[in-house]
Design an enzyme around this catalytic site. Structure first.
Site, PDB file in Angstrom:
ATOM      1  N   ARG A  70     -11.158 -11.741  -9.309  1.00 47.54           N
ATOM      2  CA  ARG A  70     -11.633 -11.300  -8.253  1.00 47.54           C
ATOM      3  C   ARG A  70     -13.049 -10.692  -8.265  1.00 47.54           C
ATOM      4  NH1 ARG A  70      -7.611  -7.588  -5.333  1.00 47.54           N
ATOM      5  NH2 ARG A  70      -9.259  -7.587  -3.883  1.00 47.54           N
ATOM      6  N   HIS A 119     -10.522   2.052   0.263  1.00 49.54           N
ATOM      7  CA  HIS A 119      -9.740   1.311  -0.771  1.00 49.54           C
ATOM      8  C   HIS A 119     -10.416   1.368  -2.083  1.00 49.54           C
ATOM      9  CE1 HIS A 119      -7.092  -0.325   2.811  1.00 49.54           C
ATOM     10  NE2 HIS A 119      -6.940   0.852   2.452  1.00 49.54           N
ATOM     11  N   CYS A 127      -9.767   4.757 -16.422  1.00 49.98           N
ATOM     12  CA  CYS A 127      -8.765   4.900 -17.469  1.00 49.98           C
ATOM     13  C   CYS A 127      -7.425   5.018 -16.582  1.00 49.98           C
ATOM     14  CB  CYS A 127      -8.875   5.681 -18.380  1.00 49.98           C
ATOM     15  SG  CYS A 127      -7.270   5.968 -19.541  1.00 49.98           S
ATOM     16  N   CYS A 130      -5.994   8.798 -18.285  1.00 52.38           N
ATOM     17  CA  CYS A 130      -6.872   9.976 -18.047  1.00 52.38           C
ATOM     18  C   CYS A 130      -7.988  10.089 -16.857  1.00 52.38           C
ATOM     19  CB  CYS A 130      -7.728  10.240 -19.500  1.00 52.38           C
ATOM     20  SG  CYS A 130      -9.236   9.351 -19.777  1.00 52.38           S
ATOM     21  N   THR A 191     -10.106  -7.510  10.312  1.00 50.63           N
ATOM     22  CA  THR A 191      -8.770  -6.931   9.776  1.00 50.63           C
ATOM     23  C   THR A 191      -7.552  -7.491  10.400  1.00 50.63           C
ATOM     24  OG1 THR A 191      -7.713  -4.759   9.034  1.00 50.63           O
ATOM     25  CG2 THR A 191      -9.136  -4.734  10.851  1.00 50.63           C
ATOM     26  N   SER A 192      -6.619  -7.477   9.699  1.00 49.33           N
ATOM     27  CA  SER A 192      -5.247  -7.851  10.323  1.00 49.33           C
ATOM     28  C   SER A 192      -4.507  -6.389  10.830  1.00 49.33           C
ATOM     29  CB  SER A 192      -4.327  -8.570   9.312  1.00 49.33           C
ATOM     30  OG  SER A 192      -3.959  -7.573   8.230  1.00 49.33           O
ATOM     31  N   ASN A 216     -12.373 -10.812  15.775  1.00 41.49           N
ATOM     32  CA  ASN A 216     -11.481 -11.461  14.856  1.00 41.49           C
ATOM     33  C   ASN A 216     -11.317 -12.862  15.652  1.00 41.49           C
ATOM     34  OD1 ASN A 216      -9.245 -12.305  13.560  1.00 41.49           O
ATOM     35  ND2 ASN A 216      -8.790 -10.079  12.870  1.00 41.49           N
TER      36      ASN A 216
HETATM   37  C1  BV8 Z   1      -0.349   4.915   1.130  1.00 36.64           C
HETATM   38  C2  BV8 Z   1      -7.371  -2.323  -2.634  1.00 36.64           C
HETATM   39  C3  BV8 Z   1       1.055   6.975   0.783  1.00 36.64           C
HETATM   40  C4  BV8 Z   1      -6.575  -3.090  -3.671  1.00 36.64           C
HETATM   41  C5  BV8 Z   1      -5.740  -2.449  -0.743  1.00 36.64           C
HETATM   42  C6  BV8 Z   1       5.798   0.331   5.622  1.00 36.64           C
HETATM   43  C7  BV8 Z   1       5.298   0.426   6.781  1.00 36.64           C
HETATM   44  C8  BV8 Z   1       3.989   0.981   6.874  1.00 36.64           C
HETATM   45  C9  BV8 Z   1       3.303   1.259   5.792  1.00 36.64           C
HETATM   46  C10 BV8 Z   1       3.756   0.997   4.346  1.00 36.64           C
HETATM   47  C11 BV8 Z   1       5.142   0.758   4.390  1.00 36.64           C
HETATM   48  N1  BV8 Z   1       5.532   0.496   3.029  1.00 36.64           N
HETATM   49  C12 BV8 Z   1       4.338   0.964   2.207  1.00 36.64           C
HETATM   50  C13 BV8 Z   1       3.310   1.489   3.116  1.00 36.64           C
HETATM   51  C14 BV8 Z   1       2.307   1.853   2.757  1.00 36.64           C
HETATM   52  C15 BV8 Z   1       1.421   0.865   2.483  1.00 36.64           C
HETATM   53  C16 BV8 Z   1       1.043  -0.347   3.407  1.00 36.64           C
HETATM   54  O1  BV8 Z   1       0.350  -0.320   4.389  1.00 36.64           O
HETATM   55  N2  BV8 Z   1       1.723  -1.218   3.376  1.00 36.64           N
HETATM   56  C17 BV8 Z   1       1.539  -2.655   4.149  1.00 36.64           C
HETATM   57  C18 BV8 Z   1       1.746  -3.909   3.168  1.00 36.64           C
HETATM   58  C19 BV8 Z   1       2.716  -2.536   5.011  1.00 36.64           C
HETATM   59  N3  BV8 Z   1       0.013   1.546   2.279  1.00 36.64           N
HETATM   60  C20 BV8 Z   1      -0.239   1.933   1.244  1.00 36.64           C
HETATM   61  O2  BV8 Z   1       0.400   2.093   0.030  1.00 36.64           O
HETATM   62  C21 BV8 Z   1      -1.726   2.908   1.222  1.00 36.64           C
HETATM   63  N4  BV8 Z   1      -1.213   4.125   0.482  1.00 36.64           N
HETATM   64  O3  BV8 Z   1       0.200   4.883   2.048  1.00 36.64           O
HETATM   65  O4  BV8 Z   1      -0.052   5.961   0.481  1.00 36.64           O
HETATM   66  C22 BV8 Z   1       1.024   7.688  -0.096  1.00 36.64           C
HETATM   67  C23 BV8 Z   1       0.979   9.333   0.512  1.00 36.64           C
HETATM   68  C24 BV8 Z   1       1.272  10.389  -0.355  1.00 36.64           C
HETATM   69  C25 BV8 Z   1       1.634   9.886  -1.732  1.00 36.64           C
HETATM   70  C26 BV8 Z   1       1.553   8.610  -2.412  1.00 36.64           C
HETATM   71  C27 BV8 Z   1       1.401   7.690  -1.474  1.00 36.64           C
HETATM   72  C28 BV8 Z   1      -2.449   2.309   0.381  1.00 36.64           C
HETATM   73  C29 BV8 Z   1      -2.962   1.171   1.045  1.00 36.64           C
HETATM   74  C30 BV8 Z   1      -3.985   0.484   0.120  1.00 36.64           C
HETATM   75  C31 BV8 Z   1      -3.938  -0.887  -0.631  1.00 36.64           C
HETATM   76  N5  BV8 Z   1      -4.971  -1.305  -1.173  1.00 36.64           N
HETATM   77  N6  BV8 Z   1      -6.960  -2.607  -1.330  1.00 36.64           N
HETATM   78  C32 BV8 Z   1      -7.042  -4.366  -3.738  1.00 36.64           C
HETATM   79  O5  BV8 Z   1      -8.090  -4.882  -2.899  1.00 36.64           O
HETATM   80  O6  BV8 Z   1      -6.544  -5.071  -4.490  1.00 36.64           O
HETATM   81  S1  BV8 Z   1      -5.400  -2.979   0.894  1.00 36.64           S
HETATM   82  C33 BV8 Z   1      -5.880  -4.576   0.860  1.00 36.64           C
HETATM   83  O7  BV8 Z   1      -5.155  -5.149   1.828  1.00 36.64           O
HETATM   84  C34 BV8 Z   1      -7.159  -4.846   1.492  1.00 36.64           C
HETATM   85  O8  BV8 Z   1      -7.943  -3.674   0.797  1.00 36.64           O
HETATM   86  C35 BV8 Z   1      -7.068  -4.760   2.738  1.00 36.64           C
HETATM   87  O9  BV8 Z   1      -7.219  -3.493   3.229  1.00 36.64           O
HETATM   88  C36 BV8 Z   1      -5.751  -5.061   2.892  1.00 36.64           C
HETATM   89  C37 BV8 Z   1      -5.735  -6.388   3.706  1.00 36.64           C
HETATM   90  O10 BV8 Z   1      -5.808  -6.159   4.999  1.00 36.64           O
HETATM   91  P1  BV8 Z   1      -7.168  -6.965   5.824  1.00 36.64           P
HETATM   92  O11 BV8 Z   1      -8.478  -6.393   5.451  1.00 36.64           O
HETATM   93  O12 BV8 Z   1      -7.071  -6.752   7.147  1.00 36.64           O
HETATM   94  O13 BV8 Z   1      -7.211  -8.270   5.301  1.00 36.64           O
HETATM   95  P2  BV8 Z   1      -6.113  -9.494   5.876  1.00 36.64           P
HETATM   96  O14 BV8 Z   1      -6.265 -10.446   4.840  1.00 36.64           O
HETATM   97  O15 BV8 Z   1      -4.876  -8.929   6.049  1.00 36.64           O
HETATM   98  O16 BV8 Z   1      -6.800  -9.909   7.237  1.00 36.64           O
HETATM   99  C38 BV8 Z   1      -7.782 -10.573   7.388  1.00 36.64           C
HETATM  100  C39 BV8 Z   1      -8.292 -10.470   8.888  1.00 36.64           C
HETATM  101  O17 BV8 Z   1      -9.710 -11.218   8.954  1.00 36.64           O
HETATM  102  C40 BV8 Z   1      -7.249 -11.503   9.698  1.00 36.64           C
HETATM  103  O18 BV8 Z   1      -6.949 -10.919  10.997  1.00 36.64           O
HETATM  104  C41 BV8 Z   1      -8.074 -12.567   9.688  1.00 36.64           C
HETATM  105  O19 BV8 Z   1      -7.849 -13.302  11.431  1.00 36.64           O
HETATM  106  C42 BV8 Z   1      -9.539 -12.201   9.997  1.00 36.64           C
HETATM  107  N7  BV8 Z   1     -10.638 -13.071   9.646  1.00 36.64           N
HETATM  108  C43 BV8 Z   1     -10.643 -13.984   8.866  1.00 36.64           C
HETATM  109  N8  BV8 Z   1     -11.900 -14.820   8.883  1.00 36.64           N
HETATM  110  C44 BV8 Z   1     -12.787 -13.950   9.696  1.00 36.64           C
HETATM  111  C45 BV8 Z   1     -11.889 -12.729  10.092  1.00 36.64           C
HETATM  112  N9  BV8 Z   1     -12.488 -11.972  10.768  1.00 36.64           N
HETATM  113  C46 BV8 Z   1     -13.836 -12.115  11.227  1.00 36.64           C
HETATM  114  N10 BV8 Z   1     -14.512 -13.053  10.652  1.00 36.64           N
HETATM  115  C47 BV8 Z   1     -14.124 -14.112   9.755  1.00 36.64           C
HETATM  116  N11 BV8 Z   1     -14.972 -14.995   9.326  1.00 36.64           N
HETATM  117 ZN    ZN Z   2      -8.372   7.586 -21.022  1.00 31.63          ZN
END
Ligand code: BV8
Ligand code: ZN
Length: 243
Positions: A70, A119, A127, A130, A191-192, A216
């Site tokens: 990526r 994010h 690391c 650390c 964003t979805s 979107n």
């Molecule tokens: C946290 C970095 C708590 C990594 C990313 C159950 C219910 C609710 C929440 C949760 C649950 N279980 C767990 C959770 C929490 C979890 C979560 O939300 N899970 C989801 C799957 C249900 N969240 C977390 O874990 C977050 N942390 O909650 O911490 C906590 C508190 C205290 C102590 C410890 C912990 C952390 C979330 C961050 C994850 N990391 N990214 C990497 O990139 O590899 S998120 C990652 O997915 C992306 O960064 C992005 O944000 C996300 C995907 O979402 P979108 O950006 O919307 O992309 P997607 O593909 O889904 O949609 C694309 C959209 O674009 C579509 O709508 C499409 O129609 C549209 N599109 C397409 N083409 C176009 C367009 N629009 C315009 N123009 C176009 N041309």
């Molecule tokens: Zn280290």
């Protein structure tokens, strides 16, 4: 696309515009969205299964290689007309803040000067043990191990992104909350709206009385809270809106 005159007036009168973006913002730069990311080479994996600390500890080589793939894609990608239009907004509006869920740095490369990365960034490496930052180019030149090792403690290096189950950077989250309090227009682009807590921002913006604009090509749960839904691609709608 014809735009509502009231919307255009709101943009003309805006003091502070917030741009909340997701993977769809970078789709026209050739970067697969999360909904598409498990295609081809990675078809057998779901992003949610790779973007976690447990996955990294369980299979560091696969997770490291997924991010290396990526990162390569991101470094070869160019900002698209949607990113460029967002950057151009800064010449038209007193204040523009980008709050992005993306980790690709394309808003910054397009010229946006105030970008909050909720994010983290795939261009940063640190690391796992650390937390020391590492220069991935320097490391890759000498360390063939996968994942490469930290020079300070020998721990595995990891991408500087926020994984599922990890907290968002507190400074980024608090800055995003400040923007919500100040911005008068809140764009929600590509964003979805499935990932929390980021997905709560547009809902909060609406409850604070902000004008929420959704861009979107598909419907999402944020359609119900947006006053304006511009059904189309970011790279087409944003430049048109500013033309
Ligand atoms: C946290 C970095 C708590 C990594 C990313 C159950 C219910 C609710 C929440 C949760 C649950 N279980 C767990 C959770 C929490 C979890 C979560 O939300 N899970 C989801 C799957 C249900 N969240 C977390 O874990 C977050 N942390 O909650 O911490 C906590 C508190 C205290 C102590 C410890 C912990 C952390 C979330 C961050 C994850 N990391 N990214 C990497 O990139 O590899 S998120 C990652 O997915 C992306 O960064 C992005 O944000 C996300 C995907 O979402 P979108 O950006 O919307 O992309 P997607 O593909 O889904 O949609 C694309 C959209 O674009 C579509 O709508 C499409 O129609 C549209 N599109 C397409 N083409 C176009 C367009 N629009 C315009 N123009 C176009 N041309
Ligand atoms: Zn280290």
């Amino acid at each position: 696309m014809l735009f509502d005159f009231v919307l255009l007036d709101k943009l003309r009168d805006a003091r502070h515009i917030a741009i909340f973006s997701g993977a769809g913002m970078s789709a026209e730069s050739g970067i697969p969205t999360f909904r598409e990311a498990h295609t081809g080479l990675w078809a057998k994996y779901r992003p949610e299964d790779l973007a976690t600390p447990d996955a990294f500890l369980r299979d560091p080589v696969t997770v490291w290689n997924w991010y290396a793939w990526r990162r390569e894609l991101v470094q070869q990608a160019q900002p698209n007309p949607g990113h460029l239009a967002v950057a151009r907004l800064e010449a038209l509006v007193p204040k523009v803040t980008v709050i992005t869920q993306n980790v690709d740095g394309l808003h910054q490369r397009a010229g946006s000067s105030d970008v909050i990365e909720l994010h983290g960034s795939i261009l940063e490496t640190r690391c796992f043990d650390c937390g020391q930052p590492a220069d991935i180019a320097a490391v890759a030149a000498t360390d063939r191990e996968v994942p490469p090792r930290c020079r300070h403690c020998g721990g595995m290096l990891r991408p500087g992104v926020v994984w599922f189950g990890e907290s968002l950077p507190s400074d980024a989250w608090s800055r995003a909350a400040e923007v919500l309090d100040d911005a008068d227009v809140f764009f929600c682009i590509g964003t979805s709206s499935l990932v929390e807590p980021a997905a709560s921002l547009p809902r909060h913006a609406r409850s604070c009385g902000r004008t929420v604009i959704q861009i979107n090509p598909e419907a999402t749960s944020h359609d119900e809270i947006a006053q304006y839904i511009l059904r189309g691609k970011a790279g087409e709608v944003m430049p048109e809106l500013l033309s």
